[in-house]
Design a protein around this motif. Structure first.
Motif, PDB file in Angstrom:
ATOM      1  N   SER A  99       5.649 -31.672   5.933  1.00 31.81           N
ATOM      2  CA  SER A  99       5.958 -31.167   4.590  1.00 31.81           C
ATOM      3  C   SER A  99       4.777 -30.392   4.015  1.00 31.81           C
ATOM      4  O   SER A  99       4.957 -29.336   3.388  1.00 31.81           O
ATOM      5  N   ALA A 100       3.567 -30.908   4.251  1.00 28.80           N
ATOM      6  CA  ALA A 100       2.369 -30.242   3.727  1.00 28.80           C
ATOM      7  C   ALA A 100       2.153 -28.890   4.404  1.00 28.80           C
ATOM      8  O   ALA A 100       1.885 -27.876   3.739  1.00 28.80           O
ATOM      9  N   ILE A 101       2.277 -28.852   5.736  1.00 27.26           N
ATOM     10  CA  ILE A 101       2.092 -27.604   6.462  1.00 27.26           C
ATOM     11  C   ILE A 101       3.190 -26.600   6.107  1.00 27.26           C
ATOM     12  O   ILE A 101       2.938 -25.396   5.965  1.00 27.26           O
ATOM     13  N   THR A 102       4.413 -27.100   5.944  1.00 30.71           N
ATOM     14  CA  THR A 102       5.519 -26.220   5.537  1.00 30.71           C
ATOM     15  C   THR A 102       5.225 -25.577   4.187  1.00 30.71           C
ATOM     16  O   THR A 102       5.421 -24.362   4.005  1.00 30.71           O
ATOM     17  N   SER A 103       4.745 -26.376   3.232  1.00 32.55           N
ATOM     18  CA  SER A 103       4.419 -25.848   1.906  1.00 32.55           C
ATOM     19  C   SER A 103       3.295 -24.823   1.993  1.00 32.55           C
ATOM     20  O   SER A 103       3.338 -23.765   1.347  1.00 32.55           O
ATOM     21  N   ILE A 158      11.350 -29.671   8.896  1.00 32.52           N
ATOM     22  CA  ILE A 158      10.470 -30.669   8.292  1.00 32.52           C
ATOM     23  C   ILE A 158       9.117 -30.717   8.992  1.00 32.52           C
ATOM     24  O   ILE A 158       8.101 -31.037   8.373  1.00 32.52           O
ATOM     25  N   MET A 159       9.075 -30.355  10.285  1.00 24.53           N
ATOM     26  CA  MET A 159       7.846 -30.444  11.066  1.00 24.53           C
ATOM     27  C   MET A 159       7.041 -29.151  11.070  1.00 24.53           C
ATOM     28  O   MET A 159       6.129 -28.982  11.874  1.00 24.53           O
ATOM     29  N   GLY A 160       7.359 -28.223  10.190  1.00 21.88           N
ATOM     30  CA  GLY A 160       6.553 -27.017  10.053  1.00 21.88           C
ATOM     31  C   GLY A 160       6.871 -25.899  11.019  1.00 21.88           C
ATOM     32  O   GLY A 160       6.238 -24.840  10.976  1.00 21.88           O
ATOM     33  N   VAL A 161       7.864 -26.078  11.893  1.00 23.44           N
ATOM     34  CA  VAL A 161       8.145 -25.071  12.914  1.00 23.44           C
ATOM     35  C   VAL A 161       8.778 -23.824  12.296  1.00 23.44           C
ATOM     36  O   VAL A 161       8.350 -22.698  12.564  1.00 23.44           O
ATOM     37  N   LYS A 174       3.789 -40.287   8.814  1.00 27.13           N
ATOM     38  CA  LYS A 174       2.678 -39.334   8.768  1.00 27.13           C
ATOM     39  C   LYS A 174       3.096 -37.968   9.292  1.00 27.13           C
ATOM     40  O   LYS A 174       2.675 -36.935   8.762  1.00 27.13           O
ATOM     41  N   LEU A 175       3.915 -37.947  10.344  1.00 25.79           N
ATOM     42  CA  LEU A 175       4.412 -36.676  10.858  1.00 25.79           C
ATOM     43  C   LEU A 175       5.247 -35.950   9.811  1.00 25.79           C
ATOM     44  O   LEU A 175       5.115 -34.735   9.624  1.00 25.79           O
TER      45      LEU A 175
END
Length: 334
Positions: free
Chosen positions: A157-161, A95-98, A151-152
């Motif tokens: 989610s945005a960075i993952t997408s 979820i945090m883009g990692v 916000k995190l």
């Protein structure tokens, strides 16, 4: 009461180990070619290099089971660290883009080298994991109102997408979509002994670092003001915790791709059993994370026989409703 709680913790730990042991046997037993229990026994204690089933067990089934345990442990421990340090119930590598960052750099490695070595894939995944988490915290920190759990999650989610879309674009541009499909789906079907030989020491090191940090993470989870009042060097703990997360998640992605929600689900379940002490949460997360992914891998192999469903799809079936439940609570209640 204290003795009863200790008994519950130790009992739960042993139950987790028993689940893993039974699941390992089932993992070796089931697959494209089902293998009898007697054959499994003989392959372990009376190995015959001329027996194709024995070779299959040692070269494919056992490495796959070991990989599932360590990947699940790595993702679960990463999630526990992230939830503790950020005090965010929604935090997890997926979820945090990692994981998306790690997969993005794996795509770059394939685009550059076409047929990269596994060492190159691991390095790319580690760098990409750092990129993913860095972008999430960068965009969250410059937003109005500062960093909050919701916000995190939104930034993650945005960075993952974004990174997933870029990975797909790279796959299409350089004609490596077929190679990358394994990492997009998230599974363990391509595990080889070399993957285990490289990944297991890295993941073990990351888990050991997490255990060494567990007391500090417990203090950090109380909030910055309380932690600093107790003498904790919060920035130093965050740096070491981030290193542990990058090692664990990057290595996990390098062999299993984008497997989501293990790092979200397991720490919450473990927290119900052992409480808020990360000296227990982290090792228990490792055990139950390994058990969860191993079971998910078995389910993926038998649920649609003779075809194989990626383990990432199985964990998503559990994880998406769990995530929506936590999001409804606005990330409160760690």
């Amino acid at each position: 009461m204290a003795e009863r709680n200790l008994f519950i913790k130790i009992g739960s730990f042993l139950i987790g180990l028993i689940i893993i042991l039974l699941a390992v046997i089932l993992s070796i037993r089931f697959g494209a070619n089902d293998i009898t229990y007697s054959t499994i026994w003989k392959s372990i204690f009376q190995y015959d290099a001329s027996d194709s089933n024995h070779i299959l067990i040692h070269q494919l089934r056992i490495p796959r089971a070991i990989a599932a345990i360590f990947v699940g442990a790595a993702l679960a421990v990463s999630g526990a660290i992230m939830q503790g340090v950020t005090r965010n119930a929604l935090a997890s590598p997926s979820i945090m883009g990692v994981t998306a960052g790690a997969t993005f750099f794996v795509a770059i490695v394939f685009a550059i080298f076409r047929d990269p070595s596994y060492s190159a894939i691991v390095i790319g995944a580690l760098v990409g994991a750092g990129l993913g988490v860095g972008l999430v915290f960068l965009f969250t920190s410059i937003a109005k109102g500062g960093i909050t759990p919701v916000k995190l999650a939104l930034a993650g989610s945005a960075i993952t997408s974004l990174l997933s879309a870029l990975s797909t674009a790279i796959g299409l541009k350089f004609d490596i979509s077929k190679d990358m499909s394994y990492w997009y789906a998230g599974g363990l079907s391509s595990i080889q002994p070399i993957h285990v030989q490289i990944a297991v020491p890295l993941i073990s090191g990351g888990i050991i670092l997490a255990i060494l940090l567990s007391r500090s993470i417990s203090v950090a989870s109380l909030g910055d003001e309380v932690a600093k009042g107790l003498g904790l060097k919060t920035n130093f703990v965050r740096i070491l915790s981030t290193i542990a997360v990058l090692i664990l998640t990057g290595t996990a992605v390098s062999i299993a791709g984008m497997i989501g929600f293990v790092g979200l689900i397991v720490p919450h379940i473990v927290r119900i059993i052992v409480g808020v002490d990360y000296r227990w949460i982290i090792p228990m997360s490792a055990i139950f994370g390994g058990a969860l992914l191993l079971v998910a891998d078995i389910v993926g192999r038998v649920i649609n026989d003779p075809f194989e469903t990626p383990a990432g799809a199985v964990t998503a079936l559990i994880g998406v409703p769990f995530f929506l439940y936590l999001a409804r609570k606005d990330g409160r209640g760690l």
